[in-house]
Design a protein around this motif. Structure first.
Motif, PDB file in Angstrom:
ATOM      1  N   TYR A  93      10.643  -9.284  -4.918  1.00 46.24           N
ATOM      2  CA  TYR A  93      11.408  -8.172  -4.360  1.00 46.24           C
ATOM      3  C   TYR A  93      10.898  -7.832  -2.969  1.00 46.24           C
ATOM      4  O   TYR A  93       9.789  -8.217  -2.597  1.00 46.24           O
ATOM      5  CB  TYR A  93      11.311  -6.935  -5.274  1.00 46.24           C
ATOM      6  N   VAL A 128       8.364  -2.148   0.237  1.00 44.36           N
ATOM      7  CA  VAL A 128       8.180  -1.306   1.411  1.00 44.36           C
ATOM      8  C   VAL A 128       6.708  -0.913   1.478  1.00 44.36           C
ATOM      9  O   VAL A 128       6.147  -0.445   0.496  1.00 44.36           O
ATOM     10  CB  VAL A 128       9.063  -0.044   1.316  1.00 44.36           C
ATOM     11  N   SER A 155       4.670   1.459   2.051  1.00 44.25           N
ATOM     12  CA  SER A 155       4.245   2.860   2.162  1.00 44.25           C
ATOM     13  C   SER A 155       3.528   3.143   0.854  1.00 44.25           C
ATOM     14  O   SER A 155       3.661   2.379  -0.096  1.00 44.25           O
ATOM     15  CB  SER A 155       5.454   3.778   2.330  1.00 44.25           C
ATOM     16  N   ARG A 210      -4.440   3.609  -4.987  1.00 41.46           N
ATOM     17  CA  ARG A 210      -4.576   4.596  -3.921  1.00 41.46           C
ATOM     18  C   ARG A 210      -5.944   4.458  -3.230  1.00 41.46           C
ATOM     19  O   ARG A 210      -6.049   4.441  -2.000  1.00 41.46           O
ATOM     20  CB  ARG A 210      -4.395   5.996  -4.525  1.00 41.46           C
ATOM     21  N   SER A 229      -6.169   1.273  -1.183  1.00 48.35           N
ATOM     22  CA  SER A 229      -5.435   1.340   0.074  1.00 48.35           C
ATOM     23  C   SER A 229      -6.191   2.208   1.079  1.00 48.35           C
ATOM     24  O   SER A 229      -6.181   1.921   2.271  1.00 48.35           O
ATOM     25  CB  SER A 229      -3.998   1.824  -0.139  1.00 48.35           C
ATOM     26  N   THR A 259      -1.422  -0.225   2.874  1.00 44.51           N
ATOM     27  CA  THR A 259      -0.599   0.728   2.127  1.00 44.51           C
ATOM     28  C   THR A 259      -0.549   0.358   0.648  1.00 44.51           C
ATOM     29  O   THR A 259      -0.807  -0.788   0.270  1.00 44.51           O
ATOM     30  CB  THR A 259       0.843   0.751   2.666  1.00 44.51           C
ATOM     31  N   GLY A 260      -0.196   1.358  -0.156  1.00 49.75           N
ATOM     32  CA  GLY A 260      -0.087   1.139  -1.596  1.00 49.75           C
ATOM     33  C   GLY A 260       0.961   0.082  -1.922  1.00 49.75           C
ATOM     34  O   GLY A 260       0.788  -0.718  -2.832  1.00 49.75           O
ATOM     35  N   GLY A 261       2.047   0.072  -1.152  1.00 52.12           N
ATOM     36  CA  GLY A 261       3.112  -0.907  -1.359  1.00 52.12           C
ATOM     37  C   GLY A 261       2.582  -2.330  -1.227  1.00 52.12           C
ATOM     38  O   GLY A 261       2.947  -3.223  -1.991  1.00 52.12           O
ATOM     39  N   GLU A 262       1.701  -2.509  -0.256  1.00 45.66           N
ATOM     40  CA  GLU A 262       1.118  -3.827  -0.018  1.00 45.66           C
ATOM     41  C   GLU A 262       0.258  -4.257  -1.209  1.00 45.66           C
ATOM     42  O   GLU A 262       0.313  -5.406  -1.638  1.00 45.66           O
ATOM     43  CB  GLU A 262       0.245  -3.750   1.239  1.00 45.66           C
ATOM     44  N   ARG A 293       0.518  -3.201  -4.288  1.00 47.26           N
ATOM     45  CA  ARG A 293       1.375  -3.465  -5.448  1.00 47.26           C
ATOM     46  C   ARG A 293       2.108  -4.800  -5.339  1.00 47.26           C
ATOM     47  O   ARG A 293       2.351  -5.474  -6.340  1.00 47.26           O
ATOM     48  CB  ARG A 293       2.375  -2.319  -5.645  1.00 47.26           C
ATOM     49  N   SER A 294       2.450  -5.195  -4.098  1.00 42.16           N
ATOM     50  CA  SER A 294       3.152  -6.472  -3.933  1.00 42.16           C
ATOM     51  C   SER A 294       2.256  -7.632  -4.360  1.00 42.16           C
ATOM     52  O   SER A 294       2.743  -8.683  -4.774  1.00 42.16           O
ATOM     53  CB  SER A 294       3.638  -6.648  -2.493  1.00 42.16           C
ATOM     54  N   ASP A 315       1.920  -7.468  -8.449  1.00 41.70           N
ATOM     55  CA  ASP A 315       3.107  -7.969  -9.137  1.00 41.70           C
ATOM     56  C   ASP A 315       3.229  -9.489  -9.087  1.00 41.70           C
ATOM     57  O   ASP A 315       4.034 -10.069  -9.811  1.00 41.70           O
ATOM     58  CB  ASP A 315       4.381  -7.349  -8.521  1.00 41.70           C
ATOM     59  N   PHE A 316       2.469 -10.130  -8.214  1.00 44.50           N
ATOM     60  CA  PHE A 316       2.562 -11.587  -8.115  1.00 44.50           C
ATOM     61  C   PHE A 316       1.757 -12.280  -9.205  1.00 44.50           C
ATOM     62  O   PHE A 316       2.161 -13.304  -9.730  1.00 44.50           O
ATOM     63  CB  PHE A 316       2.076 -12.051  -6.742  1.00 44.50           C
ATOM     64  N   ARG A 358      -0.506 -13.181  -1.652  1.00 41.48           N
ATOM     65  CA  ARG A 358       0.275 -13.801  -2.723  1.00 41.48           C
ATOM     66  C   ARG A 358       0.172 -15.313  -2.540  1.00 41.48           C
ATOM     67  O   ARG A 358       0.174 -15.801  -1.423  1.00 41.48           O
ATOM     68  CB  ARG A 358       1.742 -13.382  -2.632  1.00 41.48           C
TER      69      ARG A 358
END
Lengths: 270, 615
Positions: free
Chosen positions: A176, A179, A181, B83, B86, B92-95, B97-98, B101-102, B385
């Motif tokens: 996916y 973003v 943030s 948190r 990061s 960032t938290g998004g980074e 999590r990406s 998830d991998f 990833r």
């Protein structure tokens, strides 16, 4: 050994290249169109969509990431490749949820345009219907992952701008657009409508709010012209001018200007 | 022969069940608290995350290493941990999590105080893994294996855990448990219900046998630290490279690229640049477990080979990329490295290395088959990833952090030591014209004696089958799902790069098995493991998976066969890396070798009229 002349042929036509250039770059300079989605001349090659696959000595190569080598004989226009590219486009269509008739990008969408150009009549494969959430947390920009083709253009554009707003996350079928943030929401990121990352989406995954349907469906770029002849252009939106009619006036005539086949940039400057 | 492994609080795996996450874990708040000078066992999440980050110098490069440690410490990577990570790493938290998830072994949700991962390789299925799963779910009252309401336990499937010779196997909070039987399952359920720490479990359950059935040149040898190194450093690097060239050693991971050419590729680079030596211990190809055994029994041979490579190339840093499924070997390998350091064969200015510095560290993977691909492995080492890079440039030119990198399989490094100890000529005396030396085969499936067989290249399939006591094999899958399925009437073929190449997996499929089940398992595996980067593989694997699921239920139409065949060809032609290029092979080979079987699985013409889809 003959002296290197830095030439390749594309469908028999001789094309010069600078050492280090990819097949796609050489083709673009020679105004030869190779269908593509994840490639953009301003950013490093990604090589993920594989729509730009060409044939060299019987091997299939992604032209956006493969370096041109002197004497290469590249096939770009043949039934075999058209079938392959159509299948890849069909795979992209079943991978997400692409409802062209209700999509704001319809007519300006490169995926749709490539589907037209490759004479795609149906999806052919099993529709996967993924469940993905719309991110409407930003006041000016909307992210609809249903339409995302994971081309990574927004990721690269944002990296080039030094903002690192997006990343591809997850794996396989669950990949996916993430973003960057803390909450993972667009509203908490520092994205703005004037960022290249907000404007570069070749499909309708990243949409700018407030300009929906200002060019009616039926009057859009690919409604009357093939992507093979006009390349990847779509109206650029400048937020400093918010007046809709003014915007229309400015963007309207630009379509008639000659356009670089790949970049979508107008050849007479900006 | 087996390695006794005692549980030890210092090792990377948890000694007991993971703590139930407190309610506040879910509320996200960063702390700026100072670390206690003596980190106690009761480190809270933020403090632990901070100490891990500190350990890795607050570098983003070690994000994956930090994540896998947090996962093994708490059983999940909580929002609080994300948190804190990061904050500490300035991303960032998004980074974060990406990345989570991998990787299959990282999870953003708590998976239970006990997380049971059952290996779903086809050989485990042969040994009754699905019954084990049903029984576990029943006894532990976890319908479909999902996390129980009280968060005590969850049961999920995972790709091959490299314990196929002693399956059905499971990993419980990272600890391997082999030979699962109905009786053992009952006891496990009781222990879990009583929330017993792993020290209270019968320790022999954690014993992983090495099952070496037929040792050869590599497995017969015991190498002490420095034994080969002390010999080669007496001579010039050139003479060692000559030996390597004479040996005609080809990479043992599966692709079979010339090891000498890999060395040359790195040597040709600017001599002033830093160089890296990486050992690929991400043995992900289902049915392969020979690297596990090499690391269990012969890791000094592997480390010795890495050090020789470092010396020959002028590299100062070696990294072992160890798959998360083998995290239970981490502590043991660390101790072995420490032994080398203590004896002066490893480390900065090690006393026996004559002015040359070379050190080895171990990085953990986190459950991703694709990270066995060399460039994906390098991406993963850089904390990202595991998505394969565009090649060229090859790792020899631009690998880890952009530096010239030599990347080889565990077995290849053991072979390098063997060549250093004997000679290139002696090594090349065994095998066939294009495949020199011996090869370790991980034999599993329907045979009497599963385990490791070290045999010369060129051995016939029939001979291996005879040795392992497989009398009624229907077919053999060689080289794992991405290899070849050899039907019975081709058992006279040879295992060598000239004929049937292999990375070491040899799965015997007995007469009673359904080949469609086997192919469904493989296709499912590829769909699960595709990295999702390129369109043909991401979507193609899923399409194949959906197709084989219907094939298994005999719900396909004859006209679909041509469509799926052309999809398979598209994937072979246009995928980005080897995974996509091979994912369709099991199905295509089945269609080619057993057309009758496929035909019988189609909806019969007489029933077609009854099928609503066909109206």
């Amino acid at each position: 050994m003959t002296q290197s002349s830095n030439k390749i042929t594309i469908d028999g036509r001789a094309v010069c290249f600078q050492p280090g250039q990819t097949i796609m770059e050489a083709a673009t300079e020679a105004s030869v169109y190779i269908p593509h989605l994840c490639h953009h001349p301003d950013y490093p090659p990604h090589g993920s969509c594989k729509v730009c696959t060409v044939k060299v000595d019987g091997r299939y190569l992604a032209s956006c990431s493969e370096k041109a080598v002197d004497g290469m004989e590249v096939q770009n226009n043949c039934k075999d490749l058209k079938d392959l590219r159509r299948s890849i486009t069909q795979l992209l269509f079943v991978d997400g949820n692409h409802y062209c008739p209700s999509c704001e990008r319809s007519g300006n969408c490169q995926l749709q345009a490539i589907g037209y150009a490759l004479e795609m009549q149906e999806n052919h494969y099993t529709q996967l219907f993924p469940t993905r959430k719309v991110d409407a947390s930003h006041p000016d920009i909307i992210l609809d992952p249903d339409r995302c083709i994971l081309c990574g253009l927004c990721v690269r554009a944002s990296e080039a701008e030094g903002k690192n707003l997006f990343k591809i996350g997850g794996r396989g079928q669950n990949s996916y657009l993430s973003v960057c943030s803390d909450s993972g929401l667009l509203g908490d990121s520092s994205i703005s409508v004037n960022d290249k990352a907000a404007q570069i989406c070749p499909v309708g995954a990243i949409l700018i709010r407030g300009e929906g349907f200002h060019i009616p469906i039926g009057e859009r770029l690919y409604d009357h012209q093939q992507i093979t002849s006009v390349g990847n252009c779509r109206p650029r939106y400048n937020h400093s001018t918010s007046n809709l009619t003014e915007r229309k006036k400015r963007e309207g005539p630009e379509h008639s200007k000659p356009i670089n086949l790949t970049t979508g940039k107008h050849t007479n400057g900006k | 022969m087996s390695v006794k492994r005692f549980l030890d609080p210092d090792q990377i795996l948890p000694a007991g069940p993971w703590a139930l996450p407190a309610a506040k874990e879910r509320t996200v708040k960063s702390t700026g608290t100072q670390l206690p000078s003596h980190p106690s066992k009761k480190l809270t999440t933020p403090l632990y995350v901070k100490s891990v980050c500190q350990h890795y110098g607050f570098s983003k490069l070690f994000l994956l290493q930090a994540l896998i440690r947090i996962q093994l410490r708490f059983g999940w990577v909580s929002p609080l941990a994300v948190r804190e990570l990061s904050c500490q790493l300035k991303i960032t938290g998004g980074e974060v999590r990406s990345i989570i998830d991998f990787y299959s072994f990282l999870s953003a949700e708590f998976q239970g105080q006990y997380q049971i991962l059952l290996s779903n390789n086809i050989t485990d299925t042969f040994l009754g893994q699905s019954d084990i799963f049903q029984q576990l779910c029943y006894l532990l009252k976890t319908p479909d294996g999902a996390l129980r309401e009280d968060s005590l336990v969850s049961v999920t499937m995972t790709s091959c855990t490299g314990l196929c010779d002693q399956g059905p196997a499971a990993l419980i909070n990272g600890h391997p448990i082999v030979n699962l039987t109905s009786e053992r399952i009952k006891q496990i359920a009781i222990l879990i219900e009583s929330r017993a720490s792993f020290n209270q479990w019968p320790q022999d359950w954690f014993l992983v046998s090495d099952n070496i059935r037929e040792p050869g040149a590599l497995l017969d040898r015991t190498v002490s630290p420095g034994q080969a190194l002390s010999q080669v450093i007496k001579h010039s690097k050139e003479s060692f490279l000559d030996e390597l060239q004479t040996s005609s050693l080809r990479g043992r991971g599966g692709a079979g690229f010339s090891t000498f050419l890999k060395f040359s590729g790195v040597i040709q680079q600017n001599s002033k640049r830093s160089k890296y030596v990486i050992c690929n211990a991400d043995e992900g190809e289902p049915g392969t477990f020979k690297d596990r055994v090499l690391l269990q029994r012969h890791c000094q041979q592997v480390f010795e080979g890495m050090t020789i490579a470092g010396w020959a190339l002028g590299a100062h840093k070696g990294i072992v990329y160890l798959r998360a499924e083998y995290a239970w070997l981490f502590k043991f390998l660390q101790d072995q490295l420490q032994t080398r350091r203590a004896q002066g064969w490893l480390g900065h200015n090690a006393k026996n290395l004559a002015g040359f510095s070379f050190d080895i560290s171990i990085h953990l993977g986190a459950g991703a088959y694709i990270c066995g691909e060399e460039t994906a492995l390098i991406e993963s080492l850089e904390g990202k990833r595991g998505v394969p890079r565009i090649r060229p440039p090859f790792p020899a030119q631009s690998g880890y952090l952009g530096f010239p990198t030599l990347l080889n399989n565990v077995e290849s490094f053991a072979c390098i030591t063997e060549i250093a100890l004997t000679s290139g000529q002696k090594f090349a005396a065994i095998g066939t014209e294009h495949s020199k030396g011996t090869k370790l085969h991980s034999v599993s499936g329907d045979c009497k004696y599963p385990g490791i067989y070290e045999l010369p290249w060129g051995v016939s399939i029939a001979e291996v089958l005879e040795r392992c006591g497989a009398e009624d094999a229907l077919a053999v899958q060689i080289g794992g799902p991405s290899g070849a399925c050899i039907p019975r009437d081709h058992f006279d073929r040879c295992i060598a790069f000239e004929d049937v190449p292999t990375g070491g997996s040899f799965m015997v499929i007995g007469h009673s098995r359904s080949l469609i089940d086997v192919v469904t398992n493989f296709t499912d595996f590829f769909a699960h493991e595709s990295c999702g980067f390129c369109t043909p593989c991401r979507v193609g694997c899923k399409q194949l998976d959906l197709f084989t699921a219907r094939l298994k239920q005999r719900r396909i139409h004859a006209h679909e066969l041509a469509k799926i065949k052309s999809l398979g060809e598209l994937m072979i032609n246009s995928s980005h890396c080897g995974l996509g290029k091979t994912a369709a092979l099991p199905l295509l080979q089945l269609m080619e070798s057993y057309p009758k079987l496929i035909e019988d699985s189609c909806i019969p013409a007489t029933e077609l009229l009854l099928e609503p889809e066909c109206h």
